[in-house]
Scaffold this motif. Sequence first.
Motif, PDB file in Angstrom:
ATOM      1  N   GLN A 140      -7.692   1.871   5.296  1.00 44.59           N
ATOM      2  CA  GLN A 140      -6.554   2.400   6.044  1.00 44.59           C
ATOM      3  C   GLN A 140      -6.343   3.854   5.659  1.00 44.59           C
ATOM      4  O   GLN A 140      -6.647   4.268   4.532  1.00 44.59           O
ATOM      5  N   ARG A 165      -3.150   6.470   5.429  1.00 43.84           N
ATOM      6  CA  ARG A 165      -1.691   6.612   5.480  1.00 43.84           C
ATOM      7  C   ARG A 165      -1.338   8.039   5.072  1.00 43.84           C
ATOM      8  O   ARG A 165      -2.085   8.701   4.326  1.00 43.84           O
ATOM      9  N   THR A 184      -2.921  13.237   4.079  1.00 45.41           N
ATOM     10  CA  THR A 184      -3.283  11.831   4.290  1.00 45.41           C
ATOM     11  C   THR A 184      -4.125  11.305   3.141  1.00 45.41           C
ATOM     12  O   THR A 184      -4.862  12.043   2.494  1.00 45.41           O
ATOM     13  N   LYS A 205       0.894   3.872  12.832  1.00 47.67           N
ATOM     14  CA  LYS A 205       0.603   3.123  11.613  1.00 47.67           C
ATOM     15  C   LYS A 205       0.332   4.049  10.432  1.00 47.67           C
ATOM     16  O   LYS A 205       0.625   3.710   9.281  1.00 47.67           O
ATOM     17  N   ILE A 206      -0.219   5.212  10.704  1.00 51.46           N
ATOM     18  CA  ILE A 206      -0.529   6.156   9.634  1.00 51.46           C
ATOM     19  C   ILE A 206       0.731   6.607   8.905  1.00 51.46           C
ATOM     20  O   ILE A 206       0.700   6.950   7.727  1.00 51.46           O
ATOM     21  N   GLU A 207       1.880   6.565   9.604  1.00 48.50           N
ATOM     22  CA  GLU A 207       3.146   7.004   9.019  1.00 48.50           C
ATOM     23  C   GLU A 207       4.049   5.835   8.637  1.00 48.50           C
ATOM     24  O   GLU A 207       5.163   6.032   8.163  1.00 48.50           O
ATOM     25  N   GLY A 259       0.758   1.469   1.545  1.00 49.57           N
ATOM     26  CA  GLY A 259      -0.590   1.078   1.953  1.00 49.57           C
ATOM     27  C   GLY A 259      -1.349   0.429   0.814  1.00 49.57           C
ATOM     28  O   GLY A 259      -2.062  -0.565   1.005  1.00 49.57           O
TER      29      GLY A 259
END
Length: 865
Positions: free
Chosen positions: A281, A283, A325, A232-234, A291
């Motif tokens: 979040q 991202r 990030t 999800k981070i990417e 995001g």
Amino acid sequence: MNCLPGGTEVLLEHGRRLPIAELLDRFEDERAMVAGSRLVPSKIRLATEREGATVYELETETGDRIRATADHPFETPDGMKPLEELSEGDEVMVQPFRGLLDERPEEFTLLTEDDFADENPQLVRALTDRDLLPLKSTDDAFNRLLKLVGFHTGDGAIGSGGQTWFYGEPEDLESIREDIAALGFTPSKMYERERSHDIDGKTFERTEYSVRASSKAFQKLLVKLGAPEGRKIESAFTTPWYFDRLTAWQQALYASAYFGAEMNAPAAQHDKNLYCPKVSQTRTAEVADAGEQFMEELAAFLDRLGIETNEIERFETKSYADHETIRLRLGIKNDSENLIRFFSTVGYRYNHENRRKAIKAIQYLKTKEAVIGRRAAIAREGKAMADGGTPPVEIKSEFDINERFIERSIWGGRSDRPRPPADFPGFEDYCQTVSVGDDYTVTTRVRSIRKVDDEETVYDIGVAHDAHNFVADGFVVSNCGVRMMRTNLTYRELQGYEEELVDSLFTNIPSGLGGGGIVEAGVDTVEEILERGVDWALEHGHAVEEDLRHCEDEGMREGADASKVSQKAKDRGKNQIGSLGSGNHFLEVQRVTDVFDDEVGDAYGLEEDQIVVLIHCGSRGLGHQTCTDYLRKIERQHQGLLNQLPDKELAAAPAGSQLAEDYYGAMNAAINFAWVNRQLIMHRTRKVFERVFGRSWEEMDMRLLYDVAHNIAKKETHVIDDDGTERDLYVHRKGATRAFPAGHPEVPTAYRDVGQPVIIPGSMGAGSYVLRGGEASMDLTFGSTAHGAGRLMSRTQAKNEYWGGDVQQELREQQQIYVKAQSGATVAEEAPGVYKDVDEVVRVSDALGIGDKVARTFPVCNIKG
């Protein structure tokens, strides 16, 4: 019925609310939320309308208002009470989550088979077989999927091999499992493992709980609906592509499930204020804009509901070795009205703890606002009085509030809203004093009740489960039943011992109201009896193996749940194990006067002139208390349904509801208790006969013929259609008993070739019957027949017409029947003339073929409570 004005809003499934008047034309398509052991949806059975009603308005200390007729019942901590019985200061139950106004969704197609053209045909078939393709915005399944996609976006993972994971607390994951199963897929069991975490150099352990679905079709469906794949981070995911086309309540399903996974719980900040609930979040820099767009779309949704949010925060975080990030954060503004609006309309789904905390937050903030509002009114009134020339000392005496507040209001030129008083509790302290049920209800006090209109049109609805059947017609929990024990004694052998026998039985077998039993035990023992039934008696030397084989269900009901029986009921039962009780319950020594069917009589071990013992009693105070407990719950949760029933003495919970399941588990436990109760009485009776006749009970062949339950509900399979279709039903035998015919698999092996023994008690002056289950019983009466002669007059009328001593004397002198009871009133209540003609009752049963005559018995000795 007919109690609420048309504008009263009813909470419906999926967090919707609708004015009750609008349900008149669409109630059959809706499900209303019922506050029971959980907050659950229930089919609406009917909706009604009436003109010209007098209406009152009830207002609580938290400012909640409702209008209703005087007879409309309100749930209170002490059960349902009509409005006319409530007063200022009384407590009522409220469920503060209001939901969003219902809107008809725009109908459009979300997914078709073409969207899965590259997938294995078996995957497509798995979706079409479950009616998930084509998928439309108006499908009920889509509403469940919205929640699952929202939660998964926050706290889920897409695994290999079609595995779709959800992470959360056990209670929340159970709700997710229910929704997965409702869609037709099989969720896994609950998994748990210990995980180590390192945050800013601090290491800690926590238990991680998870559930997965292993269906590739389910996984692809969630992905197509917007669940992010990969890390999800990417990922560049935003809200789903169809989000803007949904109604507000559908958007709330998605958003609230995401908030349930990611948003922090309501918590105290300082000075009696709450923190801003936030979601965040992380991202990578490459997808951070996506995001931020995700956050903006959620903020726009909340804004349309009048819920204000803070500016989206965006800041760099500790970067990974291979990429930079960005941390993104969205918060709900924390002024009271804004938080109340958020918690009561959107809140958290799939997060029971946060939902309960949100209910407390709503009530806290409403209470605080009510206190502030009162202080503001005092400040205005005090200033006006001062301006009009009222001396300060009189102003101070007018209000129950500290002098400093009055002085500042008069002379300080107050321009801002007052603060709550210094002794007003902080949020965390308040939470310690408030209890929220699993149905999200909480108590609040009535501030006022006033009449508002004499000529208003009012409405009501009745709720029921969509299966349209009930656990019971009348509310029953006590397993009254009867068992017969045969002996090899003849009437001639017993003659001369009647008086000694009746005295010894009366002395050794507890009877009457109140405590006293053959066995006194702790609650642990009671719970074991509730779960195990006669098997407990066998283990403790109060039974033999053969007793279990000749008892209905072998003396143990499946599905008995001692945890559903209240502590109060267990406390009442622990001193009554092995006791007759009072009323129409008795122990009677009888002689067989007639055998109508020699073959069946032989199978039952019955012959003319033989002595038998009949024991008729139930689950005593434990069953009565359990009945009372669940009756109150049903009155609170299903009053609309009760108002439809033909008799006010009847009560029912809809089959399939949590309350019905709880009741059924408690009832089965009470049945087990009743079987043990009769078993212990039989065991003691054997001992009495041994002393009176100087022989062992084995020598006298004192064997259990059969124990059959009265007045219980059981899950059974029956043919109900001409085409032979079988259905699982609850069969409630109130004033009836089971009468299964020969060959039925639930008849004990010893009697399967001839049919189940059926024992029909008559009055203590008329005798009783043994029948066998008739061949027509399954077709005519769901395998049932009458359970006794039945009363002709009430107990009060009986005591007015009969004198107990006279009845005893006549029975002894005219029919050689020895009766002993705790009081003459008991004998009068049970006089032979009080009951119907048992011969006629049995004649009808035999003629219909639902219970065939086998033998008739006549009383010799009788003891009563």
